[in-house]
Design a protein around this motif. Structure first.
Motif, PDB file in Angstrom:
ATOM      1  N   LEU A 459       4.249  -0.112  10.418  1.00  0.00           N
ATOM      2  CA  LEU A 459       3.935  -1.362   9.717  1.00  0.00           C
ATOM      3  C   LEU A 459       3.953  -1.217   8.203  1.00  0.00           C
ATOM      4  CD1 LEU A 459       0.926  -2.521  11.945  1.00  0.00           C
ATOM      5  CD2 LEU A 459       3.291  -3.347  12.048  1.00  0.00           C
ATOM      6  N   LEU A 460       3.916   0.010   7.700  1.00  0.00           N
ATOM      7  CA  LEU A 460       3.777   0.243   6.265  1.00  0.00           C
ATOM      8  C   LEU A 460       5.140   0.337   5.573  1.00  0.00           C
ATOM      9  CD1 LEU A 460       0.909   2.904   6.173  1.00  0.00           C
ATOM     10  CD2 LEU A 460       0.723   0.459   5.672  1.00  0.00           C
ATOM     11  N   GLU A 461       5.227  -0.295   4.426  1.00  0.00           N
ATOM     12  CA  GLU A 461       6.420  -0.135   3.586  1.00  0.00           C
ATOM     13  C   GLU A 461       6.357   1.175   2.827  1.00  0.00           C
ATOM     14  OE1 GLU A 461       6.638  -3.563   1.122  1.00  0.00           O
ATOM     15  OE2 GLU A 461       6.842  -4.974   2.796  1.00  0.00           O
ATOM     16  N   ASP A 462       5.160   1.510   2.341  1.00  0.00           N
ATOM     17  CA  ASP A 462       4.952   2.775   1.630  1.00  0.00           C
ATOM     18  C   ASP A 462       4.305   3.756   2.609  1.00  0.00           C
ATOM     19  OD1 ASP A 462       4.344   4.896   0.026  1.00  0.00           O
ATOM     20  OD2 ASP A 462       3.338   3.731  -1.543  1.00  0.00           O
ATOM     21  N   LYS A 463       5.108   4.667   3.180  1.00  0.00           N
ATOM     22  CA  LYS A 463       4.621   5.566   4.226  1.00  0.00           C
ATOM     23  C   LYS A 463       3.557   6.534   3.714  1.00  0.00           C
ATOM     24  CE  LYS A 463       7.811   3.721   6.810  1.00  0.00           C
ATOM     25  NZ  LYS A 463       7.452   2.647   7.762  1.00  0.00           N
ATOM     26  N   SER A 464       3.513   6.740   2.400  1.00  0.00           N
ATOM     27  CA  SER A 464       2.531   7.675   1.852  1.00  0.00           C
ATOM     28  C   SER A 464       1.112   7.111   1.910  1.00  0.00           C
ATOM     29  CB  SER A 464       2.875   8.024   0.394  1.00  0.00           C
ATOM     30  OG  SER A 464       2.720   6.888  -0.446  1.00  0.00           O
ATOM     31  N   SER A 487      -4.363  -5.931  18.217  1.00  0.00           N
ATOM     32  CA  SER A 487      -3.811  -7.067  17.463  1.00  0.00           C
ATOM     33  C   SER A 487      -4.577  -7.300  16.165  1.00  0.00           C
ATOM     34  CB  SER A 487      -3.833  -8.327  18.331  1.00  0.00           C
ATOM     35  OG  SER A 487      -5.159  -8.631  18.735  1.00  0.00           O
ATOM     36  N   ALA A 488      -5.909  -7.183  16.231  1.00  0.00           N
ATOM     37  CA  ALA A 488      -6.727  -7.380  15.033  1.00  0.00           C
ATOM     38  C   ALA A 488      -6.459  -6.280  14.011  1.00  0.00           C
ATOM     39  CB  ALA A 488      -8.201  -7.418  15.410  1.00  0.00           C
ATOM     40  N   LEU A 489      -6.276  -5.056  14.480  1.00  0.00           N
ATOM     41  CA  LEU A 489      -6.012  -3.935  13.571  1.00  0.00           C
ATOM     42  C   LEU A 489      -4.637  -4.085  12.916  1.00  0.00           C
ATOM     43  CD1 LEU A 489      -7.415  -1.065  15.830  1.00  0.00           C
ATOM     44  CD2 LEU A 489      -8.492  -1.985  13.774  1.00  0.00           C
ATOM     45  N   GLU A 490      -3.653  -4.530  13.669  1.00  0.00           N
ATOM     46  CA  GLU A 490      -2.318  -4.741  13.090  1.00  0.00           C
ATOM     47  C   GLU A 490      -2.377  -5.797  11.991  1.00  0.00           C
ATOM     48  OE1 GLU A 490       0.002  -5.754  16.472  1.00  0.00           O
ATOM     49  OE2 GLU A 490       0.595  -3.669  16.900  1.00  0.00           O
ATOM     50  N   GLU A 491      -3.089  -6.902  12.253  1.00  0.00           N
ATOM     51  CA  GLU A 491      -3.210  -7.962  11.258  1.00  0.00           C
ATOM     52  C   GLU A 491      -3.936  -7.466  10.017  1.00  0.00           C
ATOM     53  OE1 GLU A 491      -2.475 -11.510   9.565  1.00  0.00           O
ATOM     54  OE2 GLU A 491      -1.722 -10.778  11.497  1.00  0.00           O
ATOM     55  N   ALA A 492      -4.960  -6.619  10.226  1.00  0.00           N
ATOM     56  CA  ALA A 492      -5.704  -6.072   9.096  1.00  0.00           C
ATOM     57  C   ALA A 492      -4.816  -5.165   8.246  1.00  0.00           C
ATOM     58  CB  ALA A 492      -6.921  -5.301   9.596  1.00  0.00           C
ATOM     59  N   VAL A 493      -3.950  -4.390   8.870  1.00  0.00           N
ATOM     60  CA  VAL A 493      -3.031  -3.525   8.127  1.00  0.00           C
ATOM     61  C   VAL A 493      -2.091  -4.375   7.268  1.00  0.00           C
ATOM     62  CG1 VAL A 493      -1.098  -1.918   8.329  1.00  0.00           C
ATOM     63  CG2 VAL A 493      -3.120  -1.608   9.748  1.00  0.00           C
ATOM     64  N   ARG A 494      -1.577  -5.460   7.835  1.00  0.00           N
ATOM     65  CA  ARG A 494      -0.664  -6.319   7.072  1.00  0.00           C
ATOM     66  C   ARG A 494      -1.386  -6.926   5.862  1.00  0.00           C
ATOM     67  NH1 ARG A 494       0.525  -8.038  12.553  1.00  0.00           N
ATOM     68  NH2 ARG A 494       2.511  -7.102  13.241  1.00  0.00           N
ATOM     69  N   GLY A 495      -2.614  -7.370   6.062  1.00  0.00           N
ATOM     70  CA  GLY A 495      -3.363  -7.937   4.952  1.00  0.00           C
ATOM     71  C   GLY A 495      -3.669  -6.900   3.883  1.00  0.00           C
ATOM     72  N   TRP A 496      -4.023  -5.697   4.331  1.00  0.00           N
ATOM     73  CA  TRP A 496      -4.330  -4.617   3.376  1.00  0.00           C
ATOM     74  C   TRP A 496      -3.082  -4.258   2.565  1.00  0.00           C
ATOM     75  CZ3 TRP A 496      -2.356   0.407   3.130  1.00  0.00           C
ATOM     76  CH2 TRP A 496      -3.037   1.283   2.278  1.00  0.00           C
ATOM     77  N   GLN A 497      -1.922  -4.244   3.237  1.00  0.00           N
ATOM     78  CA  GLN A 497      -0.677  -3.887   2.557  1.00  0.00           C
ATOM     79  C   GLN A 497      -0.322  -4.920   1.476  1.00  0.00           C
ATOM     80  OE1 GLN A 497       3.325  -1.817   4.008  1.00  0.00           O
ATOM     81  NE2 GLN A 497       3.015  -3.798   4.985  1.00  0.00           N
ATOM     82  N   LYS A 498      -0.566  -6.191   1.742  1.00  0.00           N
ATOM     83  CA  LYS A 498      -0.282  -7.217   0.749  1.00  0.00           C
ATOM     84  C   LYS A 498      -1.135  -7.034  -0.493  1.00  0.00           C
ATOM     85  CE  LYS A 498       1.187 -10.772   4.027  1.00  0.00           C
ATOM     86  NZ  LYS A 498       0.860 -12.101   4.626  1.00  0.00           N
ATOM     87  N   ARG A 499      -2.372  -6.627  -0.283  1.00  0.00           N
ATOM     88  CA  ARG A 499      -3.293  -6.438  -1.414  1.00  0.00           C
ATOM     89  C   ARG A 499      -3.002  -5.164  -2.194  1.00  0.00           C
ATOM     90  NH1 ARG A 499      -6.695  -8.126   2.659  1.00  0.00           N
ATOM     91  NH2 ARG A 499      -7.572  -6.027   2.926  1.00  0.00           N
TER      92      ARG A 499
END
Length: 500
Positions: A459-464, A487-499
């Protein structure tokens, strides 16, 4: 003397050994604890055989019959250890013993042809009986009567038997704890000991030659302590340990080729007769400890934790009087944990075991306030434990909390609360709640999350940023504002990545 014939179910391997030896003209019997257990209607843990045959004869008879000799103490102790069909049996030649300076091992051993002489060297009457293949019980010292009266006493003069073999003192306490019998001896009766009208009160105490224990190895003493603590009536055995002065005894460890003396459990002595706040407690500090142990499941970490959970009570800096003039030991759990670590490390228990017991002792008071404050306080506590580095994963933390719940309920049951059905039910409900929260809502490590590091990496653009992302998810779930669901964890990762 020979008692009436009875039928006892002996294992096939024991029957075979007895048959092979008697067919060659030798006397052979089941002896010791197995006979005691059979008479009590219990299944023995193991069977020992005594015979008139010398070790070389035992070997020459059993090896051709398919037995493997796996150990032989030969001329020193006359014991042959044989193995067959996954079972191991000790076969000892009738013998006599004489003791010298060693606190446990006889200085001289000689063979004899007499069963009575062999049984006379044994420690307690209930262990000094023999059983032949026909079901005849041989009892020269009143062991059967002592079983019926639930009495533990030595064969012959007690102080003399303890001076011969100092380990017998610890075995006396252990057998009381395992059998629930009353210990008696004809010599050296002392004053009453303990709190009257409790299950642990001793109308008479006895003095053991405690100084002899200094010649015992720590390993042997520790083994007896563990067996005592796991006994069904451990409280009675521990009362004898304290009343006889044996808890304050010493043993020895071997270091760099020399022996060093160490204390056993002198830290327990001040608990005897130590008063507690009668508003909450029906026992003094020592009897409360014993009752708590007897209330608990027979797991070694739990039993040790309960033995030491209040060990700091009454000490300077801990014991105070509250405004009603009642004794108070605020903060005793922290000091008890410090003392527990010192004691168990001195007795050389493995570090993980010590750490678990210390954790149980240090946390044993945490539940009581939560009977009032409820789930939110529980969640905060669980989060602090999960993040505290004491556990490698949620499974280990839940196992620890299962033990802590057992400690809490055993401790609670040894107070006035133990007679309050409603209050005890609330305590059990609290324990159930904390275990359910631990299992379902409180991961300890990122591997406890419902999503793997590989899945997050996709899910991460920046693998580091994988470590930061996993740490973020763990903290969110531990704070209970994010469910541990994929599902909740995946959504949380996407939100964290945007921030980020």
């Amino acid at each position: 003397m020979t008692a009436e014939n009875r039928q006892f179910l002996l294992p096939p391997i024991i029957n075979r050994i007895l048959t092979l030896l008697t067919e060659q003209g030798f006397a052979a019997y089941v002896v010791g604890g197995a006979v005691r257990d059979l008479l009590l209607g219990k299944t023995p843990g193991d069977f020992d055989v005594a015979t008139s045959a010398r070790p070389e004869s035992v070997i020459s008879i059993l090896e051709p019959a398919g037995f493997t000799v796996v150990g032989e103490l030969g001329q020193n102790f006359g014991v042959v250890v044989v193995h067959r069909d996954g079972q191991t049996v000790e076969i000892a030649t009738f013998r006599g013993e004489a003791y010298g300076g060693d606190a446990h091992k006889p200085e001289q051993v000689w063979y004899c042809d007499d069963l009575e002489a062999d049984l006379s060297r044994r420690d307690f009457t209930v262990n000094a009986m023999a059983l032949d293949q026909s079901g005849n019980v041989y009892d020269y010292h009143g062991g059967r009567q002592d079983l019926q009266q639930k009495i533990l006493r030595t064969v012959g003069d007690a102080p003399a038997r303890y001076r011969e073999d100092a380990l017998r003192m610890y075995r006396a306490c252990r057998f009381v704890g395992q059998l629930g019998f009353d210990y008696v001896q004809r010599q050296g009766a002392g004053p009453a000991f303990g709190q009257p009208q409790t299950p642990y009160y001793l109308p008479q105490s006895y003095s053991f030659p405690v100084s002899r224990s200094v010649g015992l190895s720590l390993e042997r003493v520790r083994t007896e302590l563990d067996k005592l603590l796991l006994g069904k009536w451990a409280g009675k055995g521990l009362m004898l340990l304290l009343a006889t002065g044996l808890a304050a005894g010493r043993c020895r460890v071997r270091e760099h080729g020399t022996y060093r003396e160490i204390d056993v459990l002198p830290e327990l002595e001040h608990l005897a007769g130590l008063p507690q706040n009668q508003r909450f407690h029906c026992y003094n500090a020592w009897e409360h400890t014993l009752a708590a142990i007897d209330n608990s499941p027979p797991q070694l970490a739990i039993r040790w934790a309960l033995l030491l959970h209040d060990v700091a009570k009454g000490l300077p800096g801990i014991r105070r009087l509250n405004k009603e003039g009642q004794p108070s030991d605020h903060g005793h759990e922290a000091e008890s944990a410090v003392m527990a670590e010192v004691i168990l490390s001195r007795l050389r228990y493995p570090a993980p075991f010590v750490q678990r017991v210390v954790w149980l002792v240090s946390r044993h008071m945490r539940f009581a306030p939560m009977l009032v404050t409820g789930e939110r306080t529980l969640l905060r506590w669980l989060r602090s434990e999960a993040a505290g580095g004491n556990f490698k994963d949620s499974h280990e933390m839940t196992a620890a909390f299962e033990q802590l719940v057992a400690v809490f309920l055993a401790d609670m049951g040894a107070t006035h609360a133990g007679k309050n059905t409603e209050l005890m039910a609330e305590g059990r409900a609290l324990g159930t709640a904390v275990l359910e929260l631990s299992r379902s809502k409180m991961p300890v490590h990122t591997k406890d999350l419902a999503i793997s590091g590989h899945d997050v990496l996709v899910l991460l653009e920046d693998k580091s940023k994988i470590r930061d992302a996993m740490r973020y998810l763990l903290q969110r779930v531990q704070s209970t504002n994010l469910p541990n669901e994929r599902s909740a964890l995946e959504e949380a990762v996407r939100g964290w990545q945007k921030r980020h």
